[in-house]
Design an enzyme around this catalytic site. Structure first.
Site, short mmCIF file in Angstrom:
data_model
loop_
_atom_site.label_atom_id
_atom_site.label_comp_id
_atom_site.label_asym_id
_atom_site.label_seq_id
_atom_site.Cartn_x
_atom_site.Cartn_y
_atom_site.Cartn_z
N ARG A 172 0.81 -1.21 0.00
CA ARG A 172 0.00 0.00 0.00
C ARG A 172 0.85 1.27 0.00
O ARG A 172 0.64 2.15 -0.83
CB ARG A 172 -0.92 -0.01 1.22
CG ARG A 172 -1.76 -1.25 1.33
CD ARG A 172 -2.18 -1.46 2.76
NE ARG A 172 -2.96 -0.32 3.23
CZ ARG A 172 -4.28 -0.29 3.28
NH1 ARG A 172 -4.96 -1.35 2.91
NH2 ARG A 172 -4.91 0.76 3.70
N THR A 173 1.78 1.33 0.94
CA THR A 173 2.57 2.55 1.06
C THR A 173 3.42 2.76 -0.19
O THR A 173 3.55 3.86 -0.71
CB THR A 173 3.47 2.49 2.30
OG1 THR A 173 2.66 2.14 3.41
CG2 THR A 173 4.15 3.81 2.56
N LYS A 230 23.44 -10.90 1.91
CA LYS A 230 24.60 -11.10 1.04
C LYS A 230 25.78 -10.26 1.51
O LYS A 230 26.87 -10.37 0.97
CB LYS A 230 24.26 -10.74 -0.40
CG LYS A 230 23.41 -11.78 -1.09
CD LYS A 230 23.06 -11.32 -2.49
CE LYS A 230 22.01 -12.24 -3.10
NZ LYS A 230 21.38 -11.63 -4.27
N ARG A 257 11.83 2.74 3.50
CA ARG A 257 11.21 2.01 4.61
C ARG A 257 12.20 0.96 5.08
O ARG A 257 12.83 0.28 4.26
CB ARG A 257 9.91 1.33 4.19
CG ARG A 257 9.45 0.35 5.25
CD ARG A 257 8.05 -0.09 5.08
NE ARG A 257 7.12 0.98 5.39
CZ ARG A 257 5.80 0.79 5.51
NH1 ARG A 257 5.30 -0.41 5.35
NH2 ARG A 257 5.00 1.80 5.78
N HIS A 308 6.53 7.25 11.19
CA HIS A 308 5.96 7.07 9.86
C HIS A 308 5.28 8.39 9.56
O HIS A 308 4.05 8.51 9.63
CB HIS A 308 4.97 5.90 9.88
CG HIS A 308 4.50 5.47 8.52
ND1 HIS A 308 4.85 6.15 7.36
CD2 HIS A 308 3.72 4.44 8.13
CE1 HIS A 308 4.28 5.54 6.33
NE2 HIS A 308 3.60 4.51 6.77
#
Lengths: 320, 429
Positions: free
Chosen positions: A58-59, A86, A108, A136
């Protein structure tokens, strides 16, 4: 108009007038988004990279759409945990991207403070799309816009924030924003889902949901973050719903015109009753999604303006 | 017989609690009795009114040998120690692999021979610091171990710890514990409270320290072992510590300089050089611990020197490594407590030098005739701004970068031999 920030890392850094600036500009983009032609050119020629170290449909979609509507070239990078394993560190990844001269970096990350760490290392504007349990900011801004449109103001409201506050960056950003705008905030949650020192955050604490909703103008539900639960914070989902889930009976304690919000995605039957979520007279959950695109467009527009101003100040090393 | 005379010094004597003007005579590397009219010496050092004190005995220094020599070697740690007025380092066994066998101890003892600063070793209490099987405490004692500890890894199984303590007591060995509840502190990067909540950091309640300490103290009472708590950093842990002391248990406690001079807010916007273990505490805890130091309830102040390279610190706060270097900043940071009026110079040097030397059975920490001439000459008032890149440690992870400090080391002597003077270091042995 006032908005001096170079990055948007958290609500903590914003002044109330900067919040108002974002919301006012976002109103214009709400109108634009409702037209058939949704294009603006605030980010024309600019490159936006969405760097998601944590999956979010969604974001990420909201940021992508916002960038595209403003004319930016948008690239999505899904850097899941596997590729970090990695051996490349967050800084290495950021430096690699930085060398490609992006203008906006939307980040994010599962760890608190990651967005700020990146902002210290790259040349472009960094937009925090959620860092760990920290902040947020665009979610709080879109919630603020939703409230302002529904209630006609963003001050002197009683807002109940309910649910898994301990693990929620949305809650932290909202507590900061609503506090800055001089609202009365109540946190409603079982003690295990309240952060330590919650009482010192300038809020009222209610463990009983009915009391917590008494006289509330806004009921903000939070997702019960099952993926973050590394222990038993509540005995069961059904007991949680019984005591802290939003149903018609509990909502009756709030003001009759109280609105119901949820940042999504919802767990119907866990923190919110499906019927309330869908009640068009009470629920503004779909509005939140719509405001999300507009608020993100506004923030990126403002950051891009500041970025251009900063770059114009800087003397060029050579001209071709 | 080579003699050395320090003249015109302000002598800080932690054993009688005085600061007096005078001279100190050194003969053959030992402090000598001052004889009347004995102005003759092979070498005379005019201290110019600066302070002369017993050299610092720093308990719990981490050196990256073996395993992480790029972070700190014996040579670089010794250079840092000498510049910081440290004359004895008691180093930690939490290396990779840990120091848990006599062979390994022999290896690091040999490696440590390059150091002009005295080095003694603590060894692991359990094999591999895994908290399951006892290390060879007897062999390790014979090979020169001064104490036994699993470092910041708590021995979770109380039955294992009780047996280790009982066995150590039989041999007269001391156990150094890290008082902490291992479950409450799992994954923590900060101390629970408003600050950690706003920063969204996983946090451990301050009470976890008291819980760990109470468990350890109950086992000490049961087994009679000599026990030193490496870091007591919270107000809540002080009461049980005082009770144990009153009950006559053989218990001492230390604290790191960082917990005495910094608090949780210093982390600011996720500054990882301030990530230490246990995490920095609330200001009221810091104040309580400073008061406990002044009262003598807390015995020992140390640097808990923990070198980390840039790579392990340039990460999001939760992922970043814990620890801070401290050998060179221990004295000037500790002098903050003196300048603030919390403690006087002799009491500070008791905690930095005399008490740790006695507790760990080491020479040094004394200005009495016959003690080794391990000395530090310093100007307690000289101001400076710390530049981390000027540190001698290989790792530069100090929380005091850019800090205004007071107190400069003017010279360090080990066994009467000068091993440091400002701007010029004396060649290694």
């Amino acid at each position: 108009m006032t908005f001096g920030a170079q990055h948007l890392l958290g609500i903590e850094d914003l002044r109330p007038e900067e919040i108002v600036t974002v919301l006012d500009l976002a109103e214009r983009y709400v109108a634009l988004n409702r037209q058939a032609k949704k294009h603006a050119d605030a980010l024309a020629g600019m490159t936006q990279i969405n760097m998601f170290f944590e999956a979010s449909t969604r974001t990420q979609a909201s940021f992508e759409l916002a960038g595209k509507r403003l004319g930016a070239d948008v690239m999505n990078m899904e850097v899941q945990a596997s590729s970090i394993k990695k051996g490349e560190t967050l800084i290495d990844t950021a430096m690699t991207l930085n060398a490609m001269h992006p203008d906006l970096l939307v980040v994010r990350h599962p760890h608190s403070g990651a967005a700020r760490l990146l902002a210290e290392k790259v040349d472009c504007a960094v937009l925090n799309a959620g860092d760990g349990r920290h902040e947020h900011p665009t979610q709080a801004l879109l919630d603020a816009l939703t409230i302002r449109r529904a209630k006609g103001r963003l001050h002197r409201l009683t807002v109940a924030i309910c649910g898994d506050i301990a693990h929620s960056r949305v809650a932290r950003s909202n507590i900061l924003l609503l506090g800055k705008m001089e609202n009365r905030i109540r946190l409603v949650a079982p003690p295990t889902l309240l952060p330590a020192g919650a009482a010192d955050l300038g809020v009222e604490i209610c463990e009983d949901m009915r009391r917590g909703l008494e006289g509330a103008d806004v009921v903000m539900m939070l997702r019960l973050q099952k993926e973050r639960m590394d222990g038993a914070f509540i005995p069961s989902e059904r007991e949680y719903f019984h005591r802290w889930g939003l149903d018609a009976d509990k909502l009756a304690h709030a003001r009759p015109d109280a609105i119901v919000m949820h940042p999504g995605p919802m767990n119907r039957g866990v923190e919110i009753d499906g019927e309330i979520a869908d009640d068009i007279n009470r629920s503004v959950i779909q509005d939140q999604v719509e405001m999300g695109v507009a608020v993100r467009m506004a923030v990126m527009d403002l950051l891009a303006r500041n970025l251009r101003a900063r770059r114009a100040d800087r003397p060029r090393e050579f001209t071709a | 017989m080579k003699t050395l005379r320090f003249e015109n010094a302000r002598i800080v004597d932690p054993e009688d609690g005085t600061v007096r003007k005078g001279a100190i005579v050194v003969a053959d590397g030992l402090i000598a009795a001052e004889t009347a009219g004995d102005a003759h010496a092979d070498e005379v050092i005019d201290c110019g009114g600066a302070c002369l004190a017993p050299g610092i005995v720093d308990i719990g220094v981490k050196i990256g040998e073996p395993g992480e020599r790029h972070k700190e070697s014996f040579r670089s740690a010794a250079a840092a120690a000498a510049a910081g007025g440290v004359t004895t380092m008691v180093v930690r066994p939490d290396t990779t692999p840990p120091i848990d066998t006599p062979e390994m101890l022999e290896f690091v003892t040999r490696r440590a021979a390059v150091s002009p600063v005295r080095i003694r070793h603590m060894c692991a209490l359990t094999k591999g610091r895994e908290g399951r099987e006892m290390a060879e405490i007897g062999f390790l004692l014979d090979a020169g171990a001064v104490a036994f500890t699993d470092g910041d890894r708590v021995v979770r199984d109380s039955r294992v710890l009780s047996r280790c303590m009982r066995y150590a007591r039989g041999l007269g060995a001391m156990v150094v514990g890290h008082p902490q509840d291992p479950d409450l502190s799992a994954g923590a990067a900060a101390t629970s409270g408003k600050f950690a909540s706003l920063r969204g950091l996983p946090a451990v309640p301050a009470m976890a320290e008291r819980m760990g300490l109470e468990r350890d103290l109950a086992l000490v009472e049961m087994t009679g072992v000599a026990y030193h708590a490496d870091q007591i950093t919270t107000a809540a842990a002080l009461a049980p510590l005082a009770r144990a002391r009153d009950a006559g248990l053989d218990v001492t406690a230390g604290v790191s300089i960082h917990h005495l001079t910094l608090n949780e807010f210093d982390v600011g916007d996720y500054r990882t050089f301030f990530k230490v273990k246990p995490p920095l505490r609330a200001e009221r805890d810091r104040e309580a611990v400073v008061a406990a130091l002044a009262d003598g309830l807390i015995d020992i102040v140390s640097s808990m020197h923990t070198p980390q390279d840039e790579e392990s610190k340039r990460l999001p706060f939760e992922e970043a490594a814990s620890g801070a270097v401290g050998l060179e900043t221990l004295l000037p940071a500790a002098l903050r407590l003196v300048h603030a009026g919390h403690i006087d110079l002799p009491a500070l040097f008791a905690a930095l030098s005399t008490k740790p030397a006695r507790r760990f059975g080491l020479p040094g920490g004394s200005l009495r005739p016959g003690a080794p001439a391990d000395l530090v000459l310093f100007d307690p008032d000289a101001p400076f701004v710390l530049d981390r890149f000027a540190l001698h440690s290989k790792s530069k992870n100090t929380p005091f970068d850019g800090a205004r400090l007071q107190g400069k080391v003017l010279g360090t002597w080990v066994g009467g031999r000068r091993i440091f003077e400002p701007e010029r270091e004396i060649a290694h042995a």
